[in-house]
Design a protein around this motif. Structure first.
Motif, mmCIF file in Angstrom:
data_model
loop_
_atom_site.group_PDB
_atom_site.id
_atom_site.type_symbol
_atom_site.label_atom_id
_atom_site.label_comp_id
_atom_site.label_asym_id
_atom_site.label_seq_id
_atom_site.Cartn_x
_atom_site.Cartn_y
_atom_site.Cartn_z
ATOM 1 N N LYS A 37 -21.579 63.521 -3.132
ATOM 2 C CA LYS A 37 -20.705 64.089 -4.132
ATOM 3 C C LYS A 37 -21.451 65.102 -4.985
ATOM 4 O O LYS A 37 -22.621 64.908 -5.316
ATOM 5 C CB LYS A 37 -20.133 62.981 -5.025
ATOM 6 C CG LYS A 37 -19.201 62.020 -4.304
ATOM 7 C CD LYS A 37 -18.672 60.969 -5.272
ATOM 8 C CE LYS A 37 -17.701 60.025 -4.566
ATOM 9 N NZ LYS A 37 -17.179 58.981 -5.497
ATOM 10 N N GLY A 38 -20.720 66.159 -5.352
ATOM 11 C CA GLY A 38 -21.236 67.103 -6.316
ATOM 12 C C GLY A 38 -20.752 66.750 -7.707
ATOM 13 O O GLY A 38 -20.496 65.586 -8.025
ATOM 14 N N ASP A 39 -20.576 67.777 -8.525
ATOM 15 C CA ASP A 39 -20.220 67.546 -9.927
ATOM 16 C C ASP A 39 -18.747 67.223 -10.135
ATOM 17 O O ASP A 39 -18.376 66.612 -11.135
ATOM 18 C CB ASP A 39 -20.585 68.798 -10.749
ATOM 19 C CG ASP A 39 -22.056 69.114 -10.662
ATOM 20 O OD1 ASP A 39 -22.406 70.305 -10.547
ATOM 21 O OD2 ASP A 39 -22.873 68.169 -10.693
ATOM 22 N N ILE A 40 -17.886 67.656 -9.203
ATOM 23 C CA ILE A 40 -16.432 67.479 -9.407
ATOM 24 C C ILE A 40 -15.772 66.952 -8.144
ATOM 25 O O ILE A 40 -14.797 67.504 -7.667
ATOM 26 C CB ILE A 40 -15.782 68.818 -9.855
ATOM 27 C CG1 ILE A 40 -16.078 69.943 -8.849
ATOM 28 C CG2 ILE A 40 -16.260 69.222 -11.241
ATOM 29 C CD1 ILE A 40 -15.207 71.165 -9.043
ATOM 30 N N ALA A 41 -16.251 65.858 -7.604
ATOM 31 C CA ALA A 41 -15.774 65.348 -6.318
ATOM 32 C C ALA A 41 -14.431 64.618 -6.393
ATOM 33 O O ALA A 41 -13.766 64.425 -5.370
ATOM 34 C CB ALA A 41 -16.824 64.425 -5.727
ATOM 35 N N GLU A 42 -14.012 64.213 -7.569
ATOM 36 C CA GLU A 42 -12.792 63.417 -7.685
ATOM 37 C C GLU A 42 -11.576 64.187 -7.178
ATOM 38 O O GLU A 42 -11.332 65.318 -7.586
ATOM 39 C CB GLU A 42 -12.549 63.003 -9.134
ATOM 40 C CG GLU A 42 -11.346 62.082 -9.298
ATOM 41 C CD GLU A 42 -11.180 61.592 -10.723
ATOM 42 O OE1 GLU A 42 -12.062 61.848 -11.561
ATOM 43 O OE2 GLU A 42 -10.149 60.941 -10.996
ATOM 44 N N GLY A 43 -10.820 63.536 -6.271
ATOM 45 C CA GLY A 43 -9.633 64.178 -5.718
ATOM 46 C C GLY A 43 -9.900 64.975 -4.459
ATOM 47 O O GLY A 43 -8.989 65.593 -3.909
#
Lengths: 112, 115
Positions: free
Chosen positions: A57-63
């Motif tokens: 995951k990076g910084d904004i993986a949600e979704g």
């Protein structure tokens, strides 16, 4: 753009739908990345993969979700859990040493 | 905290004029700094890369400078052309054990060249 292709160039999605963005490379690079770009903001890292069958995951993986079944391919799925998916999505590949990245032409996703 | 800040956020110049874009970073230790050009609706393309020991590097009408002591870089565009209209992104790579997610991106400067 070199040996990185992204498809489609434009994508429209209805709310509640999942969509998959394609990224293919023929540069023989081990590392691949997905970024999101919003107006007036810098590139934000969603997911990255250093080798086949592995990703982080990076910084904004949600979704979002990804897979890396082949070295050449790193598709990104934007799920219905991503509340604000309208953005420009960039795929990139990385050389050994990880100090340079090559970018694809991008996919513009619009949620209707 | 490692950061990369660019200024100005946007810039409008007349065709044929020169301009300078700024990039300040706090990334340390520092390995290299790269300037990318991103045309609207396209992916970024590398213009130039500068390592710790380099002060100036040119690529046609683009000249990048680096002051590693003050952690500042600039991109100077000479005799601007309409095709220079784009966003210019500064990206810094830290020194040390290579990691795949190790790049620090600035938010870019949007340059518009008008006739």
């Amino acid at each position: 753009d070199g040996g990185i292709t992204q498809s489609p160039k434009y994508l429209f999605r209805k709310e509640g739908q999942n969509v998959t963005l394609s990224c293919e490379q023929n540069l023989n690079h081990d590392a691949m990345y997905w970024y999101r770009q919003d107006p007036g903001q810098g590139l934000r890292l969603i997911y990255y993969s250093q080798i086949v069958n592995d990703f982080q995951k990076g910084d904004i993986a949600e979704g979002y979700s990804v897979s890396r079944e082949k070295k050449e391919s790193f598709p990104l799925t934007v799920t219905s859990a991503q509340k604000n998916p309208t953005a420009f999505y960039l795929c990139a590949t990385g050389t050994s040493g990880y100090n340079e990245q090559f970018f694809g032409p991008g996919t513009r996703l619009t949620v209707l | 905290k490692n950061q990369v800040e660019q200024s100005p956020q946007s810039l409008i110049i007349l065709e044929g004029k020169n301009c300078t874009l700024q990039c300040n970073y706090t990334v340390s230790p520092f390995s290299n700094l790269r300037w990318y050009k991103q045309d609207t609706g396209r992916g970024p393309v590398s213009l130039t890369i500068m390592t710790f020991s380099e002060n100036t590097k040119s690529n046609g009408r683009y000249t990048a400078t680096l002051d590693a002591d003050t952690k500042q870089s600039s991109l100077h565009i000479t005799a601007s052309q309409l095709s220079d209209s784009a966003s210019y992104i500064c990206v810094v790579s830290p020194r040390g054990t290579p990691r795949a997610n190790n790049l620090f991106f600035g938010t870019g400067t949007r340059l518009t060249v008008i006739p």
